[in-house]
Design an enzyme around this catalytic site. Sequence first.
Site, PDB file in Angstrom:
ATOM      1  N   MET A  30     -34.450   9.398 -12.170  1.00 51.31           N
ATOM      2  CA  MET A  30     -34.102  10.821 -12.056  1.00 51.31           C
ATOM      3  C   MET A  30     -32.798  11.100 -12.807  1.00 51.31           C
ATOM      4  O   MET A  30     -32.165  12.143 -12.589  1.00 51.31           O
ATOM      5  CB  MET A  30     -33.981  11.221 -10.590  1.00 51.31           C
ATOM      6  CG  MET A  30     -35.305  11.038  -9.846  1.00 51.31           C
ATOM      7  SD  MET A  30     -35.472  12.089  -8.406  1.00 51.31           S
ATOM      8  CE  MET A  30     -34.129  11.502  -7.396  1.00 51.31           C
ATOM      9  N   HIS A  37     -29.531   1.494 -13.125  1.00 54.80           N
ATOM     10  CA  HIS A  37     -30.570   1.924 -14.072  1.00 54.80           C
ATOM     11  C   HIS A  37     -30.485   1.109 -15.370  1.00 54.80           C
ATOM     12  O   HIS A  37     -31.511   0.719 -15.935  1.00 54.80           O
ATOM     13  CB  HIS A  37     -30.394   3.402 -14.433  1.00 54.80           C
ATOM     14  CG  HIS A  37     -30.468   4.357 -13.277  1.00 54.80           C
ATOM     15  ND1 HIS A  37     -29.403   5.124 -12.883  1.00 54.80           N
ATOM     16  CD2 HIS A  37     -31.493   4.672 -12.438  1.00 54.80           C
ATOM     17  CE1 HIS A  37     -29.762   5.890 -11.863  1.00 54.80           C
ATOM     18  NE2 HIS A  37     -31.019   5.630 -11.562  1.00 54.80           N
ATOM     19  N   GLY A 147     -36.289  -0.504  -8.885  1.00 60.07           N
ATOM     20  CA  GLY A 147     -35.195  -1.199  -8.211  1.00 60.07           C
ATOM     21  C   GLY A 147     -35.553  -1.522  -6.768  1.00 60.07           C
ATOM     22  O   GLY A 147     -36.180  -0.716  -6.080  1.00 60.07           O
TER      23      GLY A 147
END
Length: 279
Positions: A30, A37, A147
Amino acid sequence: MRVINSPQKIQQYCLNLRRRGKTIAVVPTMGALHDGHVTLLHRARKKADVVILTIFVNPTQFGPKEDFKKYPRDHWGDLAKAKSAGTDIVFMPEVHEIYPPGYQTYVEVTKATQELCGASRPTHFKGVTTIVLKLLNLTQPHFAFFGLKDYQQYCVIKKMVEDLNLPIEVIGVPTVREADGLAMSSRNQYLDPQQRKNALCLYRGLQKVKEEIKGGNTSIQNLLQLLKKEIEPEVTQIDYITCMEADTIEPLKIYKPKNTLFALAVFVGKTRLIDNMVV
Ligand code: AMP
């Protein structure tokens, strides 16, 4: 690095890559990228010819009172980080292109979504699985990276991919933490300095549980009590502090070595934070 906004264009582009025999890895996010990330992107870079980062703040996974509107967005920062992590393509569509007027199709994993975040955010995972399936259809990946910080999300997506026979390998990446142990999250930006200190209780509590288990204390009731004691004074509200079987996300009464998930979600101020550990 190419930036593509149109769903039709990314799908054509990816189908073409596959025809040319290229392998594709996708990292759905997002945005408001942090080192968590970036670690996913590095892992993807090692695995496939082409790395695709998707950035989409997905409205269908937010509840009506949640932070969709104020969710952090960092367009230029994200592109810089993506580029330096070796990303080939960034796919960042607009909401109306993903959910055009008249949109009516959703996909749901029914069992693994019942507990934990699924219990307190009843529409959340339906939004997650729907967007992830759409992104997988659009990017046609061989590998998809998620993740383990969002442990339940990882399990739910793995189940969807298995149940719907998608020819995709779902790869889970261990939680990336700040130097002091706080799990990296785009929502950490909401914390003021005092709350940032309070938030450390999540990691500290989980570490204590790990030490207790190493020392031979495997009573789940005791361990959860200990965890609660560590966390309660530091947070505004406890959403859940609980223990599940790690591979099924079903309630667990007796410790199962290597398959016991301790998971927690709390509010520090108005910010909802989650963390977990499998022991
Ligand atoms: P988000 O942008 O928060 O939806 O996260 C996108 C992906 O990055 C999800 O697969 C997350 O689980 C993963 N992720 C977020 N934070 C971390 C972290 N601290 N360590 C590893 N992966 C993470």
